[in-house]
Structures are given as C-alpha cells and as structure tokens.
Write a protein that holds these residues in place. Structure first.
Motif, mmCIF file in Angstrom:
data_model
loop_
_atom_site.group_PDB
_atom_site.id
_atom_site.type_symbol
_atom_site.label_atom_id
_atom_site.label_comp_id
_atom_site.label_asym_id
_atom_site.label_seq_id
_atom_site.Cartn_x
_atom_site.Cartn_y
_atom_site.Cartn_z
ATOM 1 N N LEU A 247 -1.271 -6.223 9.149
ATOM 2 C CA LEU A 247 -1.900 -5.153 9.926
ATOM 3 C C LEU A 247 -2.403 -4.031 9.024
ATOM 4 C CD1 LEU A 247 0.448 -4.845 13.040
ATOM 5 C CD2 LEU A 247 -1.994 -5.416 13.064
ATOM 6 N N MET A 248 -1.653 -3.717 7.992
ATOM 7 C CA MET A 248 -2.083 -2.681 7.051
ATOM 8 C C MET A 248 -3.405 -3.068 6.402
ATOM 9 S SD MET A 248 -2.176 -1.998 3.494
ATOM 10 C CE MET A 248 -0.867 -2.955 2.714
ATOM 11 N N HIS A 252 -7.628 -1.509 7.020
ATOM 12 C CA HIS A 252 -8.250 -0.893 5.840
ATOM 13 C C HIS A 252 -7.285 -0.033 5.039
ATOM 14 C CE1 HIS A 252 -11.947 -2.330 7.660
ATOM 15 N NE2 HIS A 252 -11.653 -1.655 8.755
ATOM 16 N N GLY A 253 -6.016 -0.458 4.994
ATOM 17 C CA GLY A 253 -5.046 0.218 4.146
ATOM 18 C C GLY A 253 -4.158 1.214 4.848
ATOM 19 N N LEU A 261 -3.018 2.183 1.159
ATOM 20 C CA LEU A 261 -4.077 1.890 0.199
ATOM 21 C C LEU A 261 -5.400 2.414 0.754
ATOM 22 C CD1 LEU A 261 -3.240 -1.820 -0.734
ATOM 23 C CD2 LEU A 261 -3.217 0.098 -2.326
ATOM 24 N N SER A 262 -6.331 2.731 -0.123
ATOM 25 C CA SER A 262 -7.646 3.171 0.328
ATOM 26 C C SER A 262 -8.476 1.970 0.763
ATOM 27 C CB SER A 262 -8.370 3.906 -0.798
ATOM 28 O OG SER A 262 -8.725 2.989 -1.831
ATOM 29 N N ILE A 266 -8.662 -2.015 -0.776
ATOM 30 C CA ILE A 266 -8.596 -3.252 0.023
ATOM 31 C C ILE A 266 -9.806 -4.121 -0.261
ATOM 32 C CG2 ILE A 266 -8.543 -4.218 2.351
ATOM 33 C CD1 ILE A 266 -5.965 -2.810 1.625
ATOM 34 N N ASP A 267 -10.987 -3.500 -0.302
ATOM 35 C CA ASP A 267 -12.205 -4.265 -0.571
ATOM 36 C C ASP A 267 -12.142 -4.918 -1.950
ATOM 37 O OD1 ASP A 267 -13.216 -3.544 1.876
ATOM 38 O OD2 ASP A 267 -14.485 -1.929 1.091
#
Length: 490
Positions: A247-248, A252-253, A261-262, A266-267
């Motif tokens: 889920l995190m 998107h973090g 996380l930013s 993640i990207d």
C-alpha cells in the motif's frame, strides 16, 4: 472497478493446495488502494490442526531485497550517499575477482544483478554456514566471473548483502535495525522481523512450518538460519503486513498521511534498470505470462502483464515460497505466502487474483501450472559401472582439501566409511559410499540436500591430490562455483 470474486479465489486456493501438496496459504489482496481480501487456509504444520490466517508468519526470502532498495532510497533522500558512488567508498574491503569490476562497481550496480558473477553466486559460502556477513563479502574476490562486468544479468544474493552493509557503513545501524525503525514500524508491520533471531526473540506464535518433498513425500523440515545473508533473504512476515507494505508503494511512498519515501524515489526504484531474458519455461505454462519487457528495477522485477505494468518479486527458502505483485495502474496488488516448495500453488493463486483485479478473461491457472517444467523435473541418477573397486585403501582418500573461496573441506574415515565435511557448514556433512572406480556417492546427513558424487583425483605419484564434486544444486547453492579440482593440502 472490476468485480472481485472472493469465493472463486478460495476455490482456486483449495484446489491448488490439494493438487500441489501445500499445507498452508495466506493471501491478501488490494483493490483500488484498499485491502479487500485477507485470509489464510490449511494448517501451519502437516498432520496437525493449526489454523492459518493473514497473521501467520512465513519466511519471505528474496522478497526481503526490496527493503534494501527502499532503505537506500531513504538515505538518498537525506543526501547521505549517491547511487553512483563506488561501493569501495563505503566498503573498502569489497573486491571482486576482476580488478576493473572492483574499482568500477557502484552502489546502484549492487541492486540490478549485473556484477558478472554466476547466478546465485556464493551460495556455497553463506548457505547454512557460520561465516559472518563481512566474511562472506571478503570471499567474493575468489569467485570467478562468468561474464564481463555489466554485460549480462545474473541474479544475486550477495550483492544485496553488500548493499545492506553499505547502509550500516552510512548510518552506524545494521540493515536489520534500520529497516525495522524506518519501514516496518511506521507501516505497522507488527509481525515482521528482519531475521530469524528477532522472530524467535519476539516469542510470537502462529508461525508456519516449512515443508519439502523428500524422496517423493511431503516432509516437515527445520527452519534454516539465513541471517548471514540477511538483507537478501532473511525477513519473516505475514500476508497482511506485506499488504501494508505494498500500500505504501501504491500510494507513492505515503502511508496514513506519513511520507516514507518520495514519489520520485518510488519511480526510481520501480523503473526498468536491467533487462533480463524471460524463461521460456514460463511461456509454456500460458501465453499470458509472456512479458514484452522483462526487467529488474531495484529489488523488484518490473515487467508487463498483458500490457499492464507489473511490479513484484518472489521469494524462496527451504520449505517456503511466495510472491507479492502490484499493478500500479489500477492501484492494486496481491500477496501470496505458502509453506511448501511447489511454486505452482502461489502462482495459481496469484494469477487468478491478478486476472480478477485487471478484469481479464479467467484462466484455470491450476490446470495451466500442471505443465510447469521446473516442478516436473526429475533428478537424474548417474549410471554406475559395476564390479569396480577404489584404486586406494580408504585411508588414502582422507585429508584436508582447500577450495579457493569456501575454505577447508575434510574427508575422514569413521567406522570403516568415509565422511565428507565442509568446515563451516554443519549441513554439508555426508557419508560417502563407493560408486565406481575413485568416485563415491554423497549421501548428506541432512536429507533435504540431494545426493551427489565426489571423484578423487589421483596424481602421477599414485596419491590423491584433489577431489571434484558433481553435486546437484539447491535453490541458492550452485556447487559448480567451487574449484573444479579442490586440492588436497594435508
């Protein structure tokens, strides 16, 4: 939103468990950013009535790797290091066989399986051994590469171990403590532990027992301690906790309005970094499994599933298999954990759930996975030449043998039989029975390990000067990485 048929998934799970001899399965499903299904099935231990749910603990093996890239991304956001920093900046003792690779390998390289070593390299060193994490890394310099640096993909565990040690070098905290403090705790992964020692120290119950096929019979096997390669494979968790983890990433973090996380991190973690060749065996199972871009992200496999981006990773250790997978485009994901070694159970369950989430035409995945070539492989029994004898008396084969990377092996005579021992690995203790000429059959005292052969090499002086192992591999242990002729030193 596509309809999720919970009863159909349950039917698939029960069918797969029966067909592929799996005592326990735990499954959690995320749809549109919410956990909509989280259940357990079967029994934790074969022959007992022990309930299973989404809080049942399993060894998640290589799914641990994604926690290393996530931890490093946290440190990168803090500007504590750069992805292109040389590994030697943080681990001065880190060396590979190739001097160029030793100097040029970067932190990023550790996470994308391109170092030039054979797949699952150093398994003979760390598996079940008393070598420490730093000792294992120090021994990498003795392992011969099979390709040039960055030219090919070959899946690694020890590189993730090295990455975990970089976390320790930067922060002064072990990877174990860092990941607990910065990932597990904020995500409320209350039944997730970085290693088996902390799992045991917690005193929790509801722990799945590992099982494996031994001589054609599903058998209970003990937990193996893999803490010495911890960042690559030692996490223990539950399907519910891992759903929180997914889920995190899908958010998107963020988790419960807290940034772990930013989105940029993640990207970066989930973008393709290294292409790999997809196994042709998988496409035999069903055409839907053919990916148009099979790649590695950082601790994740990044590919497509029927044209939809898929991010996931499997895990396997002695007696346990599982996988977690995300479909970020539809904010959905699946976690499947099992306590047997037949991957067909978790894959049948996984793909059934993914098809429902994506709205694809249903497939009978249990039937499809019956065709799995890997699960249907049989170990070949070598041909034995009858009516032969050893060249020497048994005591002439005894002594200490030295492998360049692993270290010492011994052969001793006990009760008129030869016994082979790897000096740092209690599980690698075997009784030797004459096979033919100077070749002996290896029967490991740990029945989990398949039988093999050892051939003693006799020099022109009529004495044994080396031995050669012809030993089938374990999941993460390729005995062919040992010296072709392991020389006798005493």
């Amino acid at each position: 939103m596509n309809v999720f048929y919970a009863n159909k998934l349950r039917q698939t799970i029960f069918h797969a468990m029966q067909m592929f001899s799996t005592p326990a399965v735990s499954v959690s499903v995320i749809q549109n950013g919410e956990i909509i299904f989280s259940e357990g099935f079967g029994t934790r231990t074969l022959g007992k009535n022990e309930s299973v749910d989404d809080q049942t603990s399993y060894a998640i093996a290589s799914m641990s790797k994604s926690t290393v890239s996530a931890s490093l991304a946290i440190l990168h956001e803090q500007k504590a290091f750069d992805w292109e920093d040389p590994v030697s900046k943080y681990l001065p003792e880190f060396r590979l066989y190739d001097d160029f690779a030793s100097k040029e390998i970067r932190v990023l390289d550790l996470l994308i399986h391109n170092c030039g070593l054979r797949s699952e390299s150093a398994g003979t060193i760390w598996y079940g051994s008393d070598y420490s994490r730093t000792e294992i890394i120090r021994k990498l310099r003795f392992l011969r590469p099979v390709s040039s640096f960055r030219s090919n993909q070959a899946y690694q565990n020890v590189c993730f171990l090295a990455a975990g040690l970089i976390i320790q070098a930067i922060t002064g905290q072990t990877w174990d403590d860092f990941v607990t403090q910065n990932i597990f705790s904020p995500l409320h992964m209350l039944r997730t532990f970085p290693n088996i020692a902390s799992l045991r120290l917690s005193g929790i119950g509801n722990i799945a027992t590992p099982h494996a096929m031994i001589d054609g019979k599903l058998s209970i096997i003990p937990y193996r301690d893999h803490d010495n390669v911890g960042p690559a494979a030692s996490v223990h968790s539950t399907s519910h906790d891992l759903a929180q983890y997914l889920l995190m990433f899908l958010n998107h973090g963020s988790f419960e309005n807290r940034s772990i996380l930013s989105p940029e991190s993640i990207d970066f973690i989930h973008k393709p970094h290294m292409l790999y060749t997809q196994s042709q065996e998988e496409t035999i199972i069903h055409p839907r499994m053919r990916s148009t871009f099979p790649t590695f992200g950082l601790g994740w496999r990044v590919q497509d599933y029927c044209g939809m981006k898929s991010v996931g990773h499997s895990g396997g250790v002695d007696g346990m298999r599982g996988r977690m997978e995300m479909l970020p485009e539809i904010n959905s994901g699946v976690v499947v954990l099992t306590n047997s070694e037949d991957r067909r159970t978790y894959y049948s369950t996984l793909y059934t759930a993914l098809d429902m989430l994506a709205g694809f035409e249903p497939v009978d995945w249990v039937e499809a996975w019956k065709k799995d070539p890997e699960s249907n492989k049989q170990l070949s029994v070598p041909e034995k030449i009858p009516n032969t004898n050893p060249s020497l008396a048994l005591n002439q084969y005894t002594g200490i043998y030295q492998d360049s990377a692993y270290g010492e092996l011994s052969v001793k005579q006990e009760n008129n039989n030869l016994v082979l021992r790897f000096s740092h690995t209690p599980a690698f203790t075997a009784d030797l029975e004459h096979w033919h000429y100077d070749t002996f059959r290896i029967t490991w005292r740990d029945p989990y390990i398949p039988k093999g052969l050892v051939t003693f090499l006799i020099g022109s002086n009529g004495k044994v000067n080396a031995l050669h192992l012809d030993q089938p591999r374990l999941l993460d242990v390729d005995f062919s990485e040992l010296d072709d002729a392991i020389r006798k030193i005493n």
